[in-house]
Design a protein around this motif. Structure first.
Motif, PDB file in Angstrom:
ATOM      1  N   VAL A  24      45.283 -17.283 -27.442  1.00 43.35           N
ATOM      2  CA  VAL A  24      44.502 -16.427 -26.555  1.00 43.35           C
ATOM      3  C   VAL A  24      44.084 -17.293 -25.374  1.00 43.35           C
ATOM      4  CG1 VAL A  24      42.264 -15.254 -26.326  1.00 43.35           C
ATOM      5  CG2 VAL A  24      43.683 -14.862 -28.357  1.00 43.35           C
ATOM      6  N   TRP A  25      44.089 -16.698 -24.194  1.00 47.89           N
ATOM      7  CA  TRP A  25      43.653 -17.424 -22.997  1.00 47.89           C
ATOM      8  C   TRP A  25      42.361 -16.815 -22.466  1.00 47.89           C
ATOM      9  CZ3 TRP A  25      45.705 -21.963 -21.839  1.00 47.89           C
ATOM     10  CH2 TRP A  25      46.994 -22.260 -22.299  1.00 47.89           C
ATOM     11  N   TRP A  26      41.388 -17.671 -22.247  1.00 51.92           N
ATOM     12  CA  TRP A  26      40.109 -17.288 -21.660  1.00 51.92           C
ATOM     13  C   TRP A  26      40.263 -17.441 -20.146  1.00 51.92           C
ATOM     14  CZ3 TRP A  26      35.079 -20.405 -23.175  1.00 51.92           C
ATOM     15  CH2 TRP A  26      33.949 -19.797 -22.610  1.00 51.92           C
ATOM     16  N   ILE A  27      40.285 -16.315 -19.451  1.00 47.35           N
ATOM     17  CA  ILE A  27      40.542 -16.292 -18.016  1.00 47.35           C
ATOM     18  C   ILE A  27      39.217 -16.132 -17.263  1.00 47.35           C
ATOM     19  CG2 ILE A  27      41.802 -15.137 -16.159  1.00 47.35           C
ATOM     20  CD1 ILE A  27      43.653 -16.320 -18.284  1.00 47.35           C
ATOM     21  N   PHE A  28      38.960 -17.023 -16.308  1.00 51.05           N
ATOM     22  CA  PHE A  28      37.768 -16.905 -15.477  1.00 51.05           C
ATOM     23  C   PHE A  28      38.061 -17.531 -14.114  1.00 51.05           C
ATOM     24  CE2 PHE A  28      37.460 -20.594 -18.213  1.00 51.05           C
ATOM     25  CZ  PHE A  28      37.052 -21.631 -17.392  1.00 51.05           C
ATOM     26  N   ASP A  29      37.109 -17.405 -13.204  1.00 51.93           N
ATOM     27  CA  ASP A  29      37.405 -17.839 -11.839  1.00 51.93           C
ATOM     28  C   ASP A  29      36.530 -18.995 -11.389  1.00 51.93           C
ATOM     29  OD1 ASP A  29      34.957 -16.719 -11.157  1.00 51.93           O
ATOM     30  OD2 ASP A  29      35.795 -15.063 -10.011  1.00 51.93           O
ATOM     31  N   GLY A  30      36.662 -19.348 -10.121  1.00 51.36           N
ATOM     32  CA  GLY A  30      36.057 -20.564  -9.602  1.00 51.36           C
ATOM     33  C   GLY A  30      34.563 -20.520  -9.444  1.00 51.36           C
ATOM     34  N   ARG A  31      33.933 -19.337  -9.611  1.00 55.41           N
ATOM     35  CA  ARG A  31      32.475 -19.284  -9.427  1.00 55.41           C
ATOM     36  C   ARG A  31      31.740 -20.142 -10.455  1.00 55.41           C
ATOM     37  NH1 ARG A  31      31.164 -13.767  -8.968  1.00 55.41           N
ATOM     38  NH2 ARG A  31      33.412 -13.371  -8.831  1.00 55.41           N
ATOM     39  N   PHE A  32      32.386 -20.504 -11.542  1.00 54.46           N
ATOM     40  CA  PHE A  32      31.740 -21.297 -12.584  1.00 54.46           C
ATOM     41  C   PHE A  32      31.996 -22.800 -12.433  1.00 54.46           C
ATOM     42  CE2 PHE A  32      32.517 -17.077 -14.408  1.00 54.46           C
ATOM     43  CZ  PHE A  32      31.217 -16.715 -14.720  1.00 54.46           C
ATOM     44  N   GLY A  33      32.730 -23.184 -11.374  1.00 49.46           N
ATOM     45  CA  GLY A  33      32.991 -24.599 -11.156  1.00 49.46           C
ATOM     46  C   GLY A  33      33.779 -25.207 -12.307  1.00 49.46           C
ATOM     47  N   ASP A  34      33.339 -26.354 -12.796  1.00 47.39           N
ATOM     48  CA  ASP A  34      34.008 -27.032 -13.906  1.00 47.39           C
ATOM     49  C   ASP A  34      33.403 -26.665 -15.258  1.00 47.39           C
ATOM     50  OD1 ASP A  34      35.786 -28.346 -12.285  1.00 47.39           O
ATOM     51  OD2 ASP A  34      34.558 -30.162 -12.104  1.00 47.39           O
ATOM     52  N   GLU A  35      32.524 -25.675 -15.277  1.00 49.30           N
ATOM     53  CA  GLU A  35      31.849 -25.294 -16.518  1.00 49.30           C
ATOM     54  C   GLU A  35      32.524 -24.091 -17.162  1.00 49.30           C
ATOM     55  OE1 GLU A  35      29.343 -27.099 -17.765  1.00 49.30           O
ATOM     56  OE2 GLU A  35      29.584 -28.445 -16.044  1.00 49.30           O
ATOM     57  N   LEU A  36      32.505 -24.077 -18.478  1.00 47.00           N
ATOM     58  CA  LEU A  36      32.966 -22.900 -19.197  1.00 47.00           C
ATOM     59  C   LEU A  36      31.873 -21.836 -19.178  1.00 47.00           C
ATOM     60  CD1 LEU A  36      34.542 -24.656 -22.300  1.00 47.00           C
ATOM     61  CD2 LEU A  36      35.787 -23.458 -20.491  1.00 47.00           C
ATOM     62  N   PRO A  37      32.218 -20.575 -18.913  1.00 48.73           N
ATOM     63  CA  PRO A  37      31.209 -19.524 -18.874  1.00 48.73           C
ATOM     64  C   PRO A  37      30.877 -18.985 -20.263  1.00 48.73           C
ATOM     65  CG  PRO A  37      33.321 -18.618 -18.222  1.00 48.73           C
ATOM     66  CD  PRO A  37      33.543 -20.100 -18.444  1.00 48.73           C
ATOM     67  N   GLY A  38      30.357 -19.845 -21.094  1.00 45.99           N
ATOM     68  CA  GLY A  38      29.991 -19.483 -22.453  1.00 45.99           C
ATOM     69  C   GLY A  38      29.430 -20.697 -23.165  1.00 45.99           C
ATOM     70  N   ILE A  39      29.131 -20.525 -24.436  1.00 43.33           N
ATOM     71  CA  ILE A  39      28.521 -21.585 -25.243  1.00 43.33           C
ATOM     72  C   ILE A  39      29.564 -22.134 -26.200  1.00 43.33           C
ATOM     73  CG2 ILE A  39      26.718 -22.126 -26.919  1.00 43.33           C
ATOM     74  CD1 ILE A  39      25.203 -19.649 -25.811  1.00 43.33           C
TER      75      ILE A  39
END
Length: 522
Positions: free
Chosen positions: A344-359
């Motif tokens: 599975v691929w977790w797709i997100f964009d550049g607004r989160f910088g180098d951080e994962l948008p989750g815990i």
């Protein structure tokens, strides 16, 4: 194994195998009643997977909830539990859990070493009796100098420190480590509790069908330990045993579990089978989406506040904000992330910088993940699709549809953001804070696999935590709690802290039953 020898290396009234919350609750319950209690732990640390946990405890109707203004009861919880679990497990066992949960909390807080507090964390299903703000209680943090250092220094490190080989941080013990530390101090304070680390169970010793002791391996030699009152097996499941996971769960191996290293290999379960125990729910686990790591392991991931999950076709297949076990079951059903060749691929964009948008319970180093091909980045969605091997048009359409839902505030496909649990972790600013658009390059894809917090199939037990044979009769002298036993919640995960909370209740029940029998004998 039958007791063909009449010699014992040690003796005790109650022997507890394992040192997680269920084990230590049982051990304290026996020791505080004056029974000579010995805890054996296979590894060099106390706590098992409990030490890794956030340590929410689903123990409904307790006085700690009331102390913080939460009105709950066993009957309210029963309505919810029945609606979610139904008759998938013995309702007498369910009732034992629900009716004795509050008693377990009160019993433990009678010790000056054990303190709990209420914190919000929603129940996991929309069903009658649900608490949208949750009903879980948590251990209060424990100062690092609150007790003997030989005990507190031996509490298993946090998951991130152990996985990454980093030192244990200074300061108080928190979450699961606080729970283990507090229970250890309570046990030590009784004057009737002993512990042995680096001591592996190798078999149960029986006489005339009753369990009378254990055989262990300690310091390279065999120790035979007599248990005059009973043996409590609370040593976790078989999540770290690749062979058993292939045989019982048809999974490729055991690399993606959050089980503690060196532990949870099913030793207690297989020993119980040799003594005649029946098994149930072997195909089940406390599932969770997990971040795949460069070393082949994986780490529990929850609380998404951005991004979507796509399968190998480039499409979403579930509400990404579902409670983790429910999301894990969606992955199982979709056969997505269950093997190396179907990530599975977790797709997100550049607004989160180098951080994962989750815990993630173990932090990710972007450079290492990128080098391992587990974090892929491109300036465009088409470029990202090429990098992860999915059809570009499919990924583009998936993201376009999701962005439309973010603008409207309604996820027409999977209803993300409509449940209190979804919104608990949300950080977005649009009409639906769970739906954050994916429209700012660069674009990222991080690999997610199906992990677990432990298996939940094991020996069958009754309402007294006694281990049962296939004919339904109890094996004298043998008890089980936690992931060594088939879970009272069956094939679902009703709310935060059901695994640890139920382990503690049945550890308490086992100690009570053993103590009553010992006092009757005397």
């Amino acid at each position: 194994m039958a007791n063909t020898q009449n010699t014992w290396d040690q003796e005790c009234d109650v022997l507890v195998v394992g040192s997680g919350a269920g084990a230590l609750t049982g051990a304290y319950g026996a020791a505080v009643r004056g029974l000579d209690t010995l805890v054996i732990e296979k590894t060099g640390y106390f706590g098992g997977t409990t030490a890794y946990a956030g340590a929410g405890l689903w123990l409904p109707g307790n006085h700690v909830q009331a102390r913080d203004g939460v009105e709950d009861s066993a009957d309210l919880a029963r309505a919810y539990f029945r609606a979610v679990v139904g008759d998938a497990t013995d309702q007498r066992v369910q009732d034992a859990y629900l009716d004795r949960a509050a008693e377990t909390v009160a019993f433990l807080e009678d010790s000056p070493h054990v303190r709990f507090e209420y914190r919000p964390f929603p129940d996991y299903f929309a069903a009658p009796g649900r608490f949208d703000a949750g009903r879980a209680v948590f251990p209060v943090e424990l100062p690092a100098d609150a007790g003997p250092q030989h005990l507190l220094d031996a509490v298993r490190p946090p998951a991130w420190a152990e996985r990454l080989g980093l030192p244990v941080p200074d300061g108080p013990l928190t979450d699961g480590r606080a729970l283990i530390g507090r229970l250890l101090l309570a046990l030590e304070s009784t004057g009737h509790g002993r512990t042995l680390l680096d001591t592996a169970l190798t078999g149960l010793i029986t006489e005339d069908g009753a369990v009378v002791g254990v055989e262990t391996e300690h310091d390279g030699r065999t120790l035979r330990i007599r248990a005059r009152g009973g043996v409590l097996l609370a040593a976790g499941g078989f999540e770290a045993n690749a062979e058993l996971r292939r045989d019982w769960q048809e999974l490729p191996g055991a690399d993606w579990t959050m089980g503690a290293p060196g532990a949870n290999t099913g030793d207690a379960i297989t020993a119980a089978v040799s003594a005649g125990a029946a098994l149930d729910l072997l195909d089940q686990a406390w599932w969770c989406p997990s971040l795949r790591f460069p070393d082949g392991s994986a780490a529990f991931t929850l609380g998404l506040h951005g991004g979507i999950f796509v399968d190998g076709s480039g499409h979403r297949f579930a509400n990404e904000s579902l409670p983790y076990d429910r999301m894990g079951r969606q992955m199982l059903g979709a056969k997505a992330g269950t093997a190396h060749d179907n990530p599975v691929w977790w797709i997100f964009d550049g607004r989160f910088g180098d951080e994962l948008p989750g815990i993630t319970v173990v932090p990710a180093d972007r450079t290492a993940f990128t080098d391992a091909g587990l974090w892929r980045t491109a300036d465009t969605l088409d470029g990202l699709a090429e990098r992860i091997g999915v059809e570009a048009g499919a990924l583009r359409d998936t993201v376009r549809t999701f962005n439309g839902y973010a603008a409207d505030g309604t996820d027409a496909d999977f209803q993300r953001g409509e449940d209190p649990y979804d919104r608990f972790f949300a950080q977005g600013t649009g009409p639906n804070p769970c739906l954050v658009p994916i429209d700012e390059g660069p674009y990222h894809a991080v690999q997610i696999v199906l992990g677990d917090l432990g298996t939940k199939g094991g020996v069958r037990t009754d309402a007294q935590a006694r281990v049962l044979r296939a004919d339904g009769g109890a094996i004298p002298g043998l008890y089980a709690a936690g992931n060594t036993a088939a879970s009272v919640s069956g094939r679902c995960y009703p709310g935060p802290g059901v695994p640890i909370g139920s382990a503690m209740v049945f550890g308490h029940i086992a100690a009570d039953h053993i103590a009553a029998a010992r006092h009757t004998q005397h």
